[in-house]
Motif scaffolding. Sequence first.
Motif, PDB file in Angstrom:
ATOM      1  N   ASP A 140       0.837  -1.210   0.000  1.00 31.16           N
ATOM      2  CA  ASP A 140       0.000   0.000   0.000  1.00 31.16           C
ATOM      3  C   ASP A 140       0.869   1.256   0.000  1.00 31.16           C
ATOM      4  O   ASP A 140       0.595   2.212  -0.746  1.00 31.16           O
ATOM      5  N   GLU A 141       1.904   1.268   0.848  1.00 33.84           N
ATOM      6  CA  GLU A 141       2.809   2.417   0.861  1.00 33.84           C
ATOM      7  C   GLU A 141       3.559   2.528  -0.468  1.00 33.84           C
ATOM      8  O   GLU A 141       3.764   3.638  -0.996  1.00 33.84           O
ATOM      9  N   ALA A 142       3.955   1.401  -0.998  1.00 30.94           N
ATOM     10  CA  ALA A 142       4.655   1.420  -2.289  1.00 30.94           C
ATOM     11  C   ALA A 142       3.769   1.990  -3.382  1.00 30.94           C
ATOM     12  O   ALA A 142       4.203   2.830  -4.187  1.00 30.94           O
ATOM     13  N   ALA A 143       2.509   1.561  -3.444  1.00 23.55           N
ATOM     14  CA  ALA A 143       1.592   2.060  -4.477  1.00 23.55           C
ATOM     15  C   ALA A 143       1.334   3.545  -4.322  1.00 23.55           C
ATOM     16  O   ALA A 143       1.235   4.288  -5.318  1.00 23.55           O
ATOM     17  N   ALA A 144       1.224   4.027  -3.097  1.00 20.15           N
ATOM     18  CA  ALA A 144       0.962   5.441  -2.871  1.00 20.15           C
ATOM     19  C   ALA A 144       2.098   6.311  -3.395  1.00 20.15           C
ATOM     20  O   ALA A 144       1.875   7.300  -4.112  1.00 20.15           O
ATOM     21  N   TRP A 145       3.347   5.939  -3.078  1.00 18.48           N
ATOM     22  CA  TRP A 145       4.473   6.768  -3.516  1.00 18.48           C
ATOM     23  C   TRP A 145       4.743   6.631  -5.004  1.00 18.48           C
ATOM     24  O   TRP A 145       5.135   7.600  -5.662  1.00 18.48           O
ATOM     25  N   ALA A 146       4.522   5.449  -5.566  1.00 22.32           N
ATOM     26  CA  ALA A 146       4.677   5.314  -7.014  1.00 22.32           C
ATOM     27  C   ALA A 146       3.638   6.161  -7.747  1.00 22.32           C
ATOM     28  O   ALA A 146       3.941   6.798  -8.764  1.00 22.32           O
ATOM     29  N   GLY A 147       2.401   6.183  -7.244  1.00 17.45           N
ATOM     30  CA  GLY A 147       1.371   7.020  -7.858  1.00 17.45           C
ATOM     31  C   GLY A 147       1.708   8.501  -7.791  1.00 17.45           C
ATOM     32  O   GLY A 147       1.447   9.248  -8.735  1.00 17.45           O
ATOM     33  N   ARG A 148       2.290   8.921  -6.676  1.00 22.16           N
ATOM     34  CA  ARG A 148       2.682  10.333  -6.552  1.00 22.16           C
ATOM     35  C   ARG A 148       3.801  10.674  -7.536  1.00 22.16           C
ATOM     36  O   ARG A 148       3.829  11.775  -8.107  1.00 22.16           O
ATOM     37  N   ALA A 149       4.719   9.769  -7.720  1.00 22.42           N
ATOM     38  CA  ALA A 149       5.778   9.997  -8.717  1.00 22.42           C
ATOM     39  C   ALA A 149       5.204  10.083 -10.121  1.00 22.42           C
ATOM     40  O   ALA A 149       5.654  10.889 -10.949  1.00 22.42           O
ATOM     41  N   VAL A 150       4.190   9.275 -10.433  1.00 20.93           N
ATOM     42  CA  VAL A 150       3.545   9.330 -11.742  1.00 20.93           C
ATOM     43  C   VAL A 150       2.889  10.692 -11.952  1.00 20.93           C
ATOM     44  O   VAL A 150       3.056  11.327 -13.004  1.00 20.93           O
TER      45      VAL A 150
END
Length: 862
Positions: free
Chosen positions: A600-610
Amino acid sequence: MPTGVLLHRETELAELARAVAGAGAGRSAVVLVRGPRGIGKSALLRAALARMPGEAVVLRARCHDNERDFPYGVVRQLFDPFMRMTRTSAAASQFLGESPGEFLAEALPAALPGVDPGALPAGSESTGNGRERVLNNLFRAARSLTSRTPVVMAVDDLHLADEESRQWFSYLARRLDGLPVALLASTADEAADPLAAELAALRHARTLTPGPLCDSCVAERVAEEFDAPVDPELAAVCHNLSRGNPLVVEELTARLAAARISPGSPDLDKVLRIGAGTLADTTLSWLRQSHPRAAELLTGLAVLGADADLATAALLTGQGELLADEAREALHRTDLIEPGPPETFRHELVRTAVLARTDPRVLVALHERAAALLARLGAPAARTAEHLMSSGTTGLDWAVPVLRTAAREAAADGHWDDAARYLQRALADAADPELVRSLTGQLGTVELHRDVAAAARCAAGLAANAPDPAERALLLRPFAGPVLALSAAGAAAVPFAEAAAALAATAAPPAELLLPLAAQAVLTGRRTALRPALAALRAHPAEPAATGMLGALAALAAAGGQPRTAVRLAARCVRRVSPAEAGTDVLGAAMAYAWTGRLDEAAAWAGRAVRSAQRWNHRGELALALLARCDIAHRQGRLDAALADAEQAAELARQIRAEDLAGAARALAVRARLRRGLPVDAARADAARAEAELAAVELPAEAHPLLRAVLLEARGLLAAHRGDHQQALRLFLECGHQLAARGVANPACVPWRTHAAQAYQALGEHAAARTIAADPLPGGDARPRPAEERSGPAIGTRDAGPVRLTPSERRVTELVLQGLSNLEVAERLCLSKRTVDTHLGRIYRKLAIKGRPELGAAVKAL
């Protein structure tokens, strides 16, 4: 005349018919048809003459600019048919009667200048001398024609007539009272023509000003040409291109018919191309002939582009204010430009046609002059730079600052292709080595967003030409980042690793330079200058470059099987950035979270980078962020989202020519498709397409190990999908070997062990499947073991029982007996060296031996 034109011109035709009818009733009339060229004035005259009664005498003349130097050229055209008829008295008497025929035979030769008076009949001289005598005799000749029948004189383009004929036309028009004569003349729509103004002021004069054809008339004309119903969009395009000008309509419809354009379903792009050619061959040709200064002004406006105005175009073409005003009026009458302000082209095709009709050498010179003019006027840098791109002169000192500014503005707006074009031209103009180095660095940072391989070449070139470690690090710093590290690992690794080592060897290396270079080396799989970088990180925790270093270290720890360290470093990394401004520096932290199970934390930060990469139009960073988010979504089971991200990443990677990233994206897309569980029939077609896609992907040997591992995993899954489990196993083991060789021991990075166990299971090797699935993790030797594994009876003792080695221990033993070192055994079995050490320790304890020298004999005794 075409039906559509006649319908629109019915009012004007009726007025001309009344003038002709009045001549038949003994009344005089003067009708002027005024308007720009192509509006159908000549066609109107022809249509009116076709409607007149048969007993009227028609005198026709057409004026031309090339005949202005021929005195009485128009008069000769009017009377020439009757001068030929008077050569035989029978023909003249039959048409005009005895008296007029005799007079014409004598008076016309005497009236026109250039005839030898001695050759004239006796008594034919008229009173008066010079021009007055000529005008009077010509008037008498015209009046003699009206003795028995009405006379209609029709003159096309009266404004182009010679001066003597214009004077006679004025002389005649003011003496028409009571004569059955109708003077019909077409003339230009120019208020400066004194003859038109003089004739329009006469009591018996009428002025007609036909306007352009309406849209329905144009549609009817096009339908008449094709003899079929016309698509409304085609009719609208024809009207927009022609602006209702009948001449352009006629030519355009003829060309469309010749090109076999379908009237019901036309190819509008082809119609537009034909329309541009039509405009160039009609209106623009006439403009260059009749108003060359207006044509020059129009060319200047076309060269200056969409943001230009006629005032600047006049400066470019060197026209003064008076000449520019005259040319502007002519352009307004052609309906090629909007009245403004600002005056712009009515249609972009007009501009295209103007440029196409201009000599390329003239265009190059105009662009160079335009660039210099706009630079002096303080125009936007991008506008000036576009003209420099089209000019033919390099080495201009003032051009480089303009081009650099334009490139900086284009890059700020995300227009990377334009920025690269400007910088490449600036490099062509630059001569100073220091300036060339600076421009190369600026170009390389732009190429990161459009051509990663070119950016890597720029970085390598800068590093090679900068011997000073600090200067080299300063030049390479803008290139540091995950995009170059992953998409061009081989080309990017060496310059950054060497620069980091050289900088670390200096006294007190600056942290703002050392940290990004060391982070770049870590991302490419090298640990060059890692200890000095860690020292700099501890000494300067607030340094902005520390964010990227922490992200790289977190990914390194997670890949090496150190979950607690990885999570701690990832948390330090993401705490340093705002969620709204998260860039690719946090992708290392995101992947560390993913490889340690915190999806969940990984998906959140990857989405912010996108989202951050999308906001700034950083295509390379966006492709990388999408790949990370795709992998995380796949781990979460969101396969549709993973597939969409993989396909978008593949397209972006293709745009920036990052073949490594594009290949990895296609592999992730194949993995998502195979896991979605498509229906059988669809799965076969999907698998065939996926196999073709992956077969076309060839990553170089120096490609990043994670990208190569992802590709091998996808190929293995595809082989397993089609039932070739032997090939699948080979690919999965190769994937593990590639990862182990680069120190990636965490099976969560790429689950090749799970895939290999499934392949063994499908092949019936159940023991091998259990062994490869149960191999300990790095550091697993520290876990508590059962008592029977911690010690074993000595071989040869009374308490010694049968010794049994597990399949994995047997494979390790066989390779060790072949003389391979522990590291070579680890590489052969796709294990870590620590795992091999653990196996050997168990084997030695089971066999009650102390090392390799005793292993061979102990194994033979089993």
